[in-house]
Write a protein that holds these residues in place. Sequence first.
Motif, PDB file in Angstrom:
ATOM      1  N   ARG A  60       0.767 -10.096 -14.049  1.00  0.00           N
ATOM      2  CA  ARG A  60      -0.362 -10.465 -13.196  1.00  0.00           C
ATOM      3  C   ARG A  60       0.112 -11.266 -11.993  1.00  0.00           C
ATOM      4  NH1 ARG A  60      -4.029 -14.599 -13.241  1.00  0.00           N
ATOM      5  NH2 ARG A  60      -5.990 -14.037 -12.232  1.00  0.00           N
ATOM      6  N   PHE A  61       0.958 -12.285 -12.271  1.00  0.00           N
ATOM      7  CA  PHE A  61       1.432 -13.124 -11.158  1.00  0.00           C
ATOM      8  C   PHE A  61       2.305 -12.318 -10.201  1.00  0.00           C
ATOM      9  CE2 PHE A  61       0.882 -16.736 -14.307  1.00  0.00           C
ATOM     10  CZ  PHE A  61      -0.308 -17.140 -13.733  1.00  0.00           C
ATOM     11  N   SER A  62       3.054 -11.389 -10.772  1.00  0.00           N
ATOM     12  CA  SER A  62       3.938 -10.588  -9.921  1.00  0.00           C
ATOM     13  C   SER A  62       3.110  -9.720  -8.970  1.00  0.00           C
ATOM     14  CB  SER A  62       4.825  -9.715 -10.815  1.00  0.00           C
ATOM     15  OG  SER A  62       5.591  -8.878 -10.035  1.00  0.00           O
ATOM     16  N   ALA A  63       2.056  -9.083  -9.512  1.00  0.00           N
ATOM     17  CA  ALA A  63       1.197  -8.252  -8.648  1.00  0.00           C
ATOM     18  C   ALA A  63       0.532  -9.119  -7.582  1.00  0.00           C
ATOM     19  CB  ALA A  63       0.153  -7.537  -9.495  1.00  0.00           C
ATOM     20  N   GLY A  64       0.068 -10.323  -8.011  1.00  0.00           N
ATOM     21  CA  GLY A  64      -0.595 -11.234  -7.064  1.00  0.00           C
ATOM     22  C   GLY A  64       0.355 -11.682  -5.973  1.00  0.00           C
ATOM     23  N   ALA A  65       1.585 -12.079  -6.378  1.00  0.00           N
ATOM     24  CA  ALA A  65       2.548 -12.576  -5.384  1.00  0.00           C
ATOM     25  C   ALA A  65       2.954 -11.453  -4.432  1.00  0.00           C
ATOM     26  CB  ALA A  65       3.784 -13.141  -6.079  1.00  0.00           C
ATOM     27  N   ALA A  66       3.146 -10.227  -4.993  1.00  0.00           N
ATOM     28  CA  ALA A  66       3.517  -9.095  -4.120  1.00  0.00           C
ATOM     29  C   ALA A  66       2.411  -8.845  -3.094  1.00  0.00           C
ATOM     30  CB  ALA A  66       3.757  -7.838  -4.950  1.00  0.00           C
ATOM     31  N   ALA A  67       1.147  -8.914  -3.565  1.00  0.00           N
ATOM     32  CA  ALA A  67       0.034  -8.681  -2.636  1.00  0.00           C
ATOM     33  C   ALA A  67      -0.017  -9.783  -1.583  1.00  0.00           C
ATOM     34  CB  ALA A  67      -1.278  -8.621  -3.409  1.00  0.00           C
ATOM     35  N   ASP A  68       0.169 -11.054  -2.009  1.00  0.00           N
ATOM     36  CA  ASP A  68       0.112 -12.180  -1.058  1.00  0.00           C
ATOM     37  C   ASP A  68       1.218 -12.064  -0.010  1.00  0.00           C
ATOM     38  OD1 ASP A  68      -1.974 -13.162  -2.384  1.00  0.00           O
ATOM     39  OD2 ASP A  68      -0.956 -14.905  -3.272  1.00  0.00           O
ATOM     40  N   ILE A  69       2.459 -11.792  -0.493  1.00  0.00           N
ATOM     41  CA  ILE A  69       3.589 -11.722   0.447  1.00  0.00           C
ATOM     42  C   ILE A  69       3.400 -10.526   1.385  1.00  0.00           C
ATOM     43  CG2 ILE A  69       6.099 -11.454   0.660  1.00  0.00           C
ATOM     44  CD1 ILE A  69       6.254 -12.828  -2.148  1.00  0.00           C
ATOM     45  N   GLY A  70       2.999  -9.382   0.798  1.00  0.00           N
ATOM     46  CA  GLY A  70       2.758  -8.187   1.617  1.00  0.00           C
ATOM     47  C   GLY A  70       1.709  -8.473   2.677  1.00  0.00           C
ATOM     48  N   GLN A  71       0.656  -9.203   2.282  1.00  0.00           N
ATOM     49  CA  GLN A  71      -0.422  -9.515   3.228  1.00  0.00           C
ATOM     50  C   GLN A  71       0.080 -10.423   4.341  1.00  0.00           C
ATOM     51  OE1 GLN A  71      -3.416  -8.032   3.105  1.00  0.00           O
ATOM     52  NE2 GLN A  71      -3.753  -8.984   5.078  1.00  0.00           N
ATOM     53  N   ALA A  72       0.927 -11.408   3.961  1.00  0.00           N
ATOM     54  CA  ALA A  72       1.456 -12.329   4.984  1.00  0.00           C
ATOM     55  C   ALA A  72       2.319 -11.552   5.992  1.00  0.00           C
ATOM     56  CB  ALA A  72       2.283 -13.426   4.319  1.00  0.00           C
ATOM     57  N   SER A  95       1.454   2.184  11.896  1.00  0.00           N
ATOM     58  CA  SER A  95       0.675   2.123  10.652  1.00  0.00           C
ATOM     59  C   SER A  95       1.612   2.100   9.441  1.00  0.00           C
ATOM     60  CB  SER A  95      -0.336   3.272  10.571  1.00  0.00           C
ATOM     61  OG  SER A  95       0.349   4.475  10.394  1.00  0.00           O
ATOM     62  N   THR A  96       2.776   2.787   9.544  1.00  0.00           N
ATOM     63  CA  THR A  96       3.740   2.720   8.431  1.00  0.00           C
ATOM     64  C   THR A  96       4.263   1.298   8.287  1.00  0.00           C
ATOM     65  OG1 THR A  96       4.401   4.960   8.978  1.00  0.00           O
ATOM     66  CG2 THR A  96       5.832   3.766   7.494  1.00  0.00           C
ATOM     67  N   ALA A  97       4.521   0.636   9.441  1.00  0.00           N
ATOM     68  CA  ALA A  97       5.005  -0.750   9.393  1.00  0.00           C
ATOM     69  C   ALA A  97       3.968  -1.639   8.717  1.00  0.00           C
ATOM     70  CB  ALA A  97       5.293  -1.253  10.805  1.00  0.00           C
ATOM     71  N   LEU A  98       2.705  -1.416   9.066  1.00  0.00           N
ATOM     72  CA  LEU A  98       1.640  -2.271   8.525  1.00  0.00           C
ATOM     73  C   LEU A  98       1.406  -2.025   7.038  1.00  0.00           C
ATOM     74  CD1 LEU A  98      -1.122  -2.261  11.243  1.00  0.00           C
ATOM     75  CD2 LEU A  98      -0.127  -4.261  10.177  1.00  0.00           C
ATOM     76  N   LEU A  99       1.445  -0.764   6.646  1.00  0.00           N
ATOM     77  CA  LEU A  99       1.070  -0.460   5.266  1.00  0.00           C
ATOM     78  C   LEU A  99       2.281  -0.424   4.342  1.00  0.00           C
ATOM     79  CD1 LEU A  99      -1.552   2.298   6.050  1.00  0.00           C
ATOM     80  CD2 LEU A  99      -1.971  -0.053   5.435  1.00  0.00           C
ATOM     81  N   GLU A 100       3.199   0.517   4.586  1.00  0.00           N
ATOM     82  CA  GLU A 100       4.286   0.765   3.644  1.00  0.00           C
ATOM     83  C   GLU A 100       5.350  -0.323   3.685  1.00  0.00           C
ATOM     84  OE1 GLU A 100       4.327   3.062   1.426  1.00  0.00           O
ATOM     85  OE2 GLU A 100       2.428   3.900   2.107  1.00  0.00           O
ATOM     86  N   GLN A 101       5.818  -0.629   4.913  1.00  0.00           N
ATOM     87  CA  GLN A 101       6.968  -1.526   5.000  1.00  0.00           C
ATOM     88  C   GLN A 101       6.602  -2.942   4.577  1.00  0.00           C
ATOM     89  OE1 GLN A 101       8.102  -0.722   9.012  1.00  0.00           O
ATOM     90  NE2 GLN A 101       9.056   1.217   8.475  1.00  0.00           N
ATOM     91  N   ALA A 102       5.423  -3.418   4.990  1.00  0.00           N
ATOM     92  CA  ALA A 102       5.007  -4.765   4.575  1.00  0.00           C
ATOM     93  C   ALA A 102       4.880  -4.814   3.055  1.00  0.00           C
ATOM     94  CB  ALA A 102       3.684  -5.129   5.242  1.00  0.00           C
ATOM     95  N   GLY A 103       4.350  -3.734   2.456  1.00  0.00           N
ATOM     96  CA  GLY A 103       4.196  -3.663   1.000  1.00  0.00           C
ATOM     97  C   GLY A 103       5.555  -3.693   0.300  1.00  0.00           C
ATOM     98  N   ALA A 104       6.533  -2.979   0.881  1.00  0.00           N
ATOM     99  CA  ALA A 104       7.873  -2.924   0.264  1.00  0.00           C
ATOM    100  C   ALA A 104       8.509  -4.311   0.248  1.00  0.00           C
ATOM    101  CB  ALA A 104       8.758  -1.942   1.033  1.00  0.00           C
ATOM    102  N   VAL A 105       8.318  -5.065   1.321  1.00  0.00           N
ATOM    103  CA  VAL A 105       8.878  -6.425   1.373  1.00  0.00           C
ATOM    104  C   VAL A 105       8.206  -7.296   0.299  1.00  0.00           C
ATOM    105  CG1 VAL A 105       9.120  -8.486   2.812  1.00  0.00           C
ATOM    106  CG2 VAL A 105       9.486  -6.236   3.809  1.00  0.00           C
ATOM    107  N   GLY A 106       6.890  -7.154   0.156  1.00  0.00           N
ATOM    108  CA  GLY A 106       6.157  -7.913  -0.869  1.00  0.00           C
ATOM    109  C   GLY A 106       6.643  -7.582  -2.261  1.00  0.00           C
ATOM    110  N   ARG A 107       6.806  -6.281  -2.537  1.00  0.00           N
ATOM    111  CA  ARG A 107       7.247  -5.861  -3.883  1.00  0.00           C
ATOM    112  C   ARG A 107       8.637  -6.405  -4.186  1.00  0.00           C
ATOM    113  NH1 ARG A 107       4.671  -1.226  -2.358  1.00  0.00           N
ATOM    114  NH2 ARG A 107       6.570  -0.216  -1.633  1.00  0.00           N
TER     115      ARG A 107
END
Length: 533
Positions: A60-72, A95-107
């Motif tokens: 749970r915390f991992s999903a939350g932290a990934a979402a928070d970091i990705g959002q930042a 749009s790839t930078a905003l969606l995919e790449q930011a998400g990859a950094v968060g994960r």
Amino acid sequence: MVRWLYLSALADTPLAIVQAGLLAWLAAGLLNSEPSLWLPASLLLLTLALRALAGAARARFSAGAAADIGQAVRNAVAEALLRGAGGTLTAGEASTALLEQAGAVGRYHAGFAVQRRVASLATVLFLLAAFSVDWIVGVIFLCTAPLIPVFMMLVGSGAQRAADRQLESLRFLGGYFLDRLRGVLTLRAFAREAAEQQAVDTVNGEYRKHTMKVLRIAFLTSAVLELFAALSVALVALYVGLHLLNLIAIGPGPRLDFATGLWLLLLAPEFYQPLRQLAAGYHDRAAAHAAAEALAPLLEEGDTTSAPANVSATATTLTLDQVSFRYPGSEETLLHDCSLTVTAGACLVLRGDSGTGKSTLLKLIAGLLAPDTGEIGHNGRPAPLLAQATGNLAWAGQHPWFIHGTVADNLRLAAPDADDAALHQVLAECGLNHLPAGLDTALDENGGGLSGGQGRRLALARALLSPAPLLLLDEPTAELDETLEQRIIAALRARKGQRTLVIATHSPALATLADQSLWLGPSPVSMEGQAHG
Ligand SMILES: Nc1ncnc2c1ncn2[C@@H]1O[C@H](COP(=O)(O)OP(=O)(O)OP(=O)(O)O)[C@@H](O)[C@H]1O
């Protein structure tokens, strides 16, 4: 959130050591037919429950932290894009930078980066536990553990290349698909849907191929690491087994009882588990690395543009000092050593045949393009990029963009505090005082809701309403009848002196406004600003 993530992840190792101990205690008790085993049994149940709880909390915390970091990261990228950084990116790449790449950094930060620290600490704890009982098992752990990181390093560069190629093809696919989506009406008009669908399919196939390669490397890596781990567990099992059967006599083995041997044996798979998890997340690291490399220039560029611009209160003095420009890949030099000065409040008219570079020069002055050589100055200072020149110039181009909203919303982009009377006045100046719903007329991004000519005049009205000291206007009276053209010329004449005007036009009537005019010829000749009239 990240602290809780680390705590829940770190809790697993001591619990695993205790769980193995309790299981060994229980098994030995059963083997020795001990009458009362409720204590290890209940402690074992409690440990199992705690481990399950820690695992669930970690997920749970991992999903939350990934979402928070990705959002930042997403916020930072969005901010950089809004400031004009990444001007060379296509809409699809953005749009790839905003969606995919930011998400990859968060994960990566919530997954692999956490697991790397957890695995290091867990390895030390397991080694301490093993060495405290049997140094030979400790040595087996110590010698086999580095196999996993070493193998990861060996496949590392190949995995990185595959991740880079996957990201590149995703960026291309994003841009390609978005372009086709935008032009869907044109494609339909020319009956090209099937061909384009096929082309999108082909690009999609390329992306699928690259993704499969990344997954293949990830699965193969995991399989090889599983094999290493299994062999190492087998080695421990062999050592413990041989000692319990009294077949060898090296190390402290002869003193091993069944419970301790079983505990060591149960510890072995747990020992490799954090390292296997680390390896399983290795492709996340490669993906994040590729994403971070793509995002870094954008964010650095964004940082440099973060300072708010000083809006000049007076008209701008514009200077061009030996400016030359040629579009990349083009044979034709559009501007060659072009020098001139436009004094504050004067009007420069750019004239010339179609395609001679009038709009291009406006873009250079606006900072939308950078000259190959020479300098463009606003008030004696190098012209800021458009991104940094917020409020310092107003632009009305040939293909204006609007926001989805009303005419009033679009006008107030230039002057948020303007009252309705000011909006009505500027609309009247541009011959737009009879719009169907007046200020409430609804528009879409392409100006749908107005005719093409009305849309261009609305863009002009927006520029005229803006308090910016420099107005850049591209063909503001194109395709207008004489009455409307005269009305707009009057509106522009009224701004002369207070604003510096640069106007590209084919209209002789509009050209009479010029204090200076510049004729752009078909060949790259040197041009001088000339006084006119
Ligand atoms: N993004 C671009 N990349 C490459 N070449 C370009 C680009 N934009 C314009 N050009 C070329 O540069 C030349 C000048 O274009 P520009 O739009 O500045 O001409 P113009 O004088 O404003 O024309 P018009 O009077 O028809 O508006 C043209 O030959 C055009 O094909």
